[in-house]
Design a protein around this motif. Structure first.
Motif, PDB file in Angstrom:
ATOM      1  N   ASN A 140       0.801  -1.228   0.000  1.00 47.35           N
ATOM      2  CA  ASN A 140       0.000   0.000   0.000  1.00 47.35           C
ATOM      3  C   ASN A 140       0.832   1.275   0.000  1.00 47.35           C
ATOM      4  OD1 ASN A 140       0.990   0.202   2.595  1.00 47.35           O
ATOM      5  ND2 ASN A 140      -0.962  -0.204   3.612  1.00 47.35           N
ATOM      6  N   GLY A 141       2.138   1.162  -0.069  1.00 42.32           N
ATOM      7  CA  GLY A 141       3.006   2.334  -0.135  1.00 42.32           C
ATOM      8  C   GLY A 141       3.545   2.817   1.197  1.00 42.32           C
ATOM      9  N   GLU A 142       3.117   2.211   2.303  1.00 42.93           N
ATOM     10  CA  GLU A 142       3.638   2.619   3.615  1.00 42.93           C
ATOM     11  C   GLU A 142       5.129   2.325   3.685  1.00 42.93           C
ATOM     12  OE1 GLU A 142       1.712   1.266   7.161  1.00 42.93           O
ATOM     13  OE2 GLU A 142      -0.281   1.573   6.318  1.00 42.93           O
ATOM     14  N   PRO A 143       5.933   3.316   4.110  1.00 45.48           N
ATOM     15  CA  PRO A 143       7.377   3.116   4.103  1.00 45.48           C
ATOM     16  C   PRO A 143       7.912   2.219   5.221  1.00 45.48           C
ATOM     17  CG  PRO A 143       6.851   5.305   4.917  1.00 45.48           C
ATOM     18  CD  PRO A 143       5.555   4.680   4.472  1.00 45.48           C
ATOM     19  N   LYS A 144       7.084   1.888   6.204  1.00 50.06           N
ATOM     20  CA  LYS A 144       7.534   1.038   7.307  1.00 50.06           C
ATOM     21  C   LYS A 144       6.857  -0.323   7.219  1.00 50.06           C
ATOM     22  CE  LYS A 144       8.507   4.732  10.525  1.00 50.06           C
ATOM     23  NZ  LYS A 144       8.284   5.275  11.848  1.00 50.06           N
ATOM     24  N   GLY A 145       7.514  -1.317   7.788  1.00 42.45           N
ATOM     25  CA  GLY A 145       6.928  -2.651   7.853  1.00 42.45           C
ATOM     26  C   GLY A 145       7.698  -3.658   7.026  1.00 42.45           C
ATOM     27  N   GLY A 146       7.338  -4.912   7.230  1.00 48.70           N
ATOM     28  CA  GLY A 146       8.033  -6.013   6.585  1.00 48.70           C
ATOM     29  C   GLY A 146       7.911  -6.038   5.075  1.00 48.70           C
ATOM     30  N   THR A 147       6.748  -5.672   4.553  1.00 44.82           N
ATOM     31  CA  THR A 147       6.568  -5.666   3.099  1.00 44.82           C
ATOM     32  C   THR A 147       7.473  -4.615   2.470  1.00 44.82           C
ATOM     33  OG1 THR A 147       4.302  -6.458   3.337  1.00 44.82           O
ATOM     34  CG2 THR A 147       4.881  -5.433   1.235  1.00 44.82           C
ATOM     35  N   GLN A 149      10.248  -3.375   3.723  1.00 41.28           N
ATOM     36  CA  GLN A 149      11.644  -3.809   3.870  1.00 41.28           C
ATOM     37  C   GLN A 149      12.005  -4.885   2.851  1.00 41.28           C
ATOM     38  OE1 GLN A 149      11.985  -5.108   7.923  1.00 41.28           O
ATOM     39  NE2 GLN A 149      12.068  -3.029   8.749  1.00 41.28           N
ATOM     40  N   THR A 150      11.074  -5.791   2.620  1.00 46.18           N
ATOM     41  CA  THR A 150      11.331  -6.870   1.660  1.00 46.18           C
ATOM     42  C   THR A 150      11.463  -6.323   0.249  1.00 46.18           C
ATOM     43  OG1 THR A 150      10.126  -8.408   3.077  1.00 46.18           O
ATOM     44  CG2 THR A 150      10.492  -9.101   0.792  1.00 46.18           C
ATOM     45  N   LEU A 151      10.578  -5.397  -0.112  1.00 49.47           N
ATOM     46  CA  LEU A 151      10.666  -4.784  -1.442  1.00 49.47           C
ATOM     47  C   LEU A 151      11.964  -4.004  -1.603  1.00 49.47           C
ATOM     48  CD1 LEU A 151       6.993  -3.640  -2.022  1.00 49.47           C
ATOM     49  CD2 LEU A 151       8.290  -5.272  -3.405  1.00 49.47           C
ATOM     50  N   LEU A 152      12.344  -3.248  -0.593  1.00 45.09           N
ATOM     51  CA  LEU A 152      13.584  -2.482  -0.641  1.00 45.09           C
ATOM     52  C   LEU A 152      14.787  -3.418  -0.812  1.00 45.09           C
ATOM     53  CD1 LEU A 152      14.861   0.327  -0.453  1.00 45.09           C
ATOM     54  CD2 LEU A 152      14.950   0.027   2.021  1.00 45.09           C
ATOM     55  N   TYR A 153      14.798  -4.514  -0.075  1.00 44.17           N
ATOM     56  CA  TYR A 153      15.874  -5.487  -0.190  1.00 44.17           C
ATOM     57  C   TYR A 153      15.903  -6.076  -1.607  1.00 44.17           C
ATOM     58  CZ  TYR A 153      18.787  -9.577   0.710  1.00 44.17           C
ATOM     59  OH  TYR A 153      19.777 -10.537   0.649  1.00 44.17           O
ATOM     60  N   ALA A 154      14.748  -6.427  -2.146  1.00 40.32           N
ATOM     61  CA  ALA A 154      14.681  -6.990  -3.499  1.00 40.32           C
ATOM     62  C   ALA A 154      15.219  -5.992  -4.523  1.00 40.32           C
ATOM     63  CB  ALA A 154      13.249  -7.385  -3.838  1.00 40.32           C
ATOM     64  N   LEU A 155      14.837  -4.740  -4.379  1.00 45.07           N
ATOM     65  CA  LEU A 155      15.319  -3.714  -5.312  1.00 45.07           C
ATOM     66  C   LEU A 155      16.831  -3.543  -5.201  1.00 45.07           C
ATOM     67  CD1 LEU A 155      12.403  -1.149  -4.922  1.00 45.07           C
ATOM     68  CD2 LEU A 155      12.902  -2.571  -6.929  1.00 45.07           C
ATOM     69  N   ARG A 156      17.361  -3.538  -3.976  1.00 45.09           N
ATOM     70  CA  ARG A 156      18.815  -3.424  -3.787  1.00 45.09           C
ATOM     71  C   ARG A 156      19.545  -4.611  -4.408  1.00 45.09           C
ATOM     72  NH1 ARG A 156      18.119  -1.531   1.923  1.00 45.09           N
ATOM     73  NH2 ARG A 156      18.457  -3.713   2.438  1.00 45.09           N
ATOM     74  N   CYS A 157      18.909  -5.767  -4.381  1.00 41.81           N
ATOM     75  CA  CYS A 157      19.521  -6.979  -4.936  1.00 41.81           C
ATOM     76  C   CYS A 157      19.294  -7.105  -6.441  1.00 41.81           C
ATOM     77  CB  CYS A 157      18.956  -8.215  -4.242  1.00 41.81           C
ATOM     78  SG  CYS A 157      19.416  -8.345  -2.513  1.00 41.81           S
ATOM     79  N   GLY A 158      18.515  -6.212  -7.009  1.00 45.04           N
ATOM     80  CA  GLY A 158      18.243  -6.269  -8.439  1.00 45.04           C
ATOM     81  C   GLY A 158      17.227  -7.318  -8.847  1.00 45.04           C
ATOM     82  N   LYS A 162       6.957  -6.970  -8.768  1.00 43.53           N
ATOM     83  CA  LYS A 162       5.636  -6.617  -9.299  1.00 43.53           C
ATOM     84  C   LYS A 162       4.780  -6.271  -8.086  1.00 43.53           C
ATOM     85  CE  LYS A 162       1.975  -6.529 -11.981  1.00 43.53           C
ATOM     86  NZ  LYS A 162       1.700  -6.058 -13.283  1.00 43.53           N
ATOM     87  N   ILE A 163       4.276  -5.033  -8.049  1.00 43.75           N
ATOM     88  CA  ILE A 163       3.519  -4.556  -6.893  1.00 43.75           C
ATOM     89  C   ILE A 163       2.046  -4.418  -7.240  1.00 43.75           C
ATOM     90  CG2 ILE A 163       3.227  -2.639  -5.272  1.00 43.75           C
ATOM     91  CD1 ILE A 163       6.243  -2.080  -5.624  1.00 43.75           C
ATOM     92  N   LEU A 164       1.213  -4.976  -6.377  1.00 44.90           N
ATOM     93  CA  LEU A 164      -0.235  -4.843  -6.497  1.00 44.90           C
ATOM     94  C   LEU A 164      -0.727  -3.946  -5.367  1.00 44.90           C
ATOM     95  CD1 LEU A 164      -1.170  -8.594  -7.065  1.00 44.90           C
ATOM     96  CD2 LEU A 164      -0.755  -6.852  -8.793  1.00 44.90           C
ATOM     97  N   ASP A 165      -1.471  -2.921  -5.715  1.00 49.96           N
ATOM     98  CA  ASP A 165      -2.048  -2.014  -4.723  1.00 49.96           C
ATOM     99  C   ASP A 165      -3.326  -2.656  -4.190  1.00 49.96           C
ATOM    100  OD1 ASP A 165      -3.416   0.009  -3.347  1.00 49.96           O
ATOM    101  OD2 ASP A 165      -2.959   1.538  -4.850  1.00 49.96           O
ATOM    102  N   PRO A 166      -3.456  -2.834  -2.872  1.00 46.40           N
ATOM    103  CA  PRO A 166      -4.653  -3.497  -2.343  1.00 46.40           C
ATOM    104  C   PRO A 166      -5.931  -2.695  -2.566  1.00 46.40           C
ATOM    105  CG  PRO A 166      -3.294  -2.672  -0.544  1.00 46.40           C
ATOM    106  CD  PRO A 166      -2.507  -2.485  -1.812  1.00 46.40           C
ATOM    107  N   GLU A 167      -5.815  -1.398  -2.847  1.00 47.47           N
ATOM    108  CA  GLU A 167      -6.997  -0.560  -3.071  1.00 47.47           C
ATOM    109  C   GLU A 167      -7.525  -0.652  -4.498  1.00 47.47           C
ATOM    110  OE1 GLU A 167      -8.780   1.187  -0.963  1.00 47.47           O
ATOM    111  OE2 GLU A 167      -7.502   1.394   0.783  1.00 47.47           O
TER     112      GLU A 167
END
Length: 171
Positions: A140-147, A149-158, A162-167
């Motif tokens: 949902n775009g919130e900068p805190k939380g496990g999701t 952090q996981t996305l940030l880690y994936a991006l850093r790792c290249g 694919k992101i789905l907005d729950p709304e």
């Protein structure tokens, strides 16, 4: 499993979803339809192994989606990446039963560590990303939380994400 044929999932728990635990909400039903379409698209793109962190909410939606995909596509495998043995200790009984039913149907189960401890969820998330060529996320775009952090880690790792907005309601 071959990394280039592996897709993992990250997503929000019910407290961060606009419908909470009401899975009959039209937005939840729309999200589940989008997850189904994305899992099928991942399969068409060559993904055969799917890894799920088995958290409440979107993780369990995803796991059930992959199990349904496996009925149509027998070459699909599902791995439960569990952060610790007592992951479900504080969950409502119905959610524990759902978890156990899904776990019983997984092809593989990976336990990151035996006991809950600081960092076990993050270790589980890194385990999944480090073995995947695609990360599918409900975010949902919130900068805190496990999701996040996981996305940030994936991006850093290249790793492709694919992101789905729950709304979003359109499948």
């Amino acid at each position: 499993m071959e990394r280039e044929k592996t897709c993992c999932f990250t997503g929000h728990r019910p407290d961060k979803l606009p419908w909470g635990t009401d899975e009959s909400d039209p937005r939840c039903l729309a999200l589940k339809a989008r997850l189904e379409a994305e899992a099928e698209a991942a399969w068409r793109a060559g993904m055969r192994h799917f890894i799920c962190g088995m958290a409440r909410g979107c993780d369990l939606y995803f796991a059930q989606t992959v199990l349904e995909l496996r009925v149509r596509r027998p070459d699909v495998t599902l791995e439960a990446a569990r952060p610790c043995e007592n992951q479900t200790a504080a969950w409502p009984a119905a959610e524990r039963e759902r978890y156990e039913a899904i776990l019983d149907q997984c092809n593989y189960e990976t336990l990151v560590q035996h006991r809950y401890g600081r960092g076990c969820m993050q270790r589980r998330n890194r385990y999944m990303v480090d073995r995947s060529a695609l990360v599918l996320a409900v975010y949902n775009g919130e900068p805190k939380g496990g999701t996040a952090q996981t996305l940030l880690y994936a991006l850093r790792c290249g790793v492709k994400t694919k992101i789905l907005d729950p709304e979003e309601e359109t499948p």
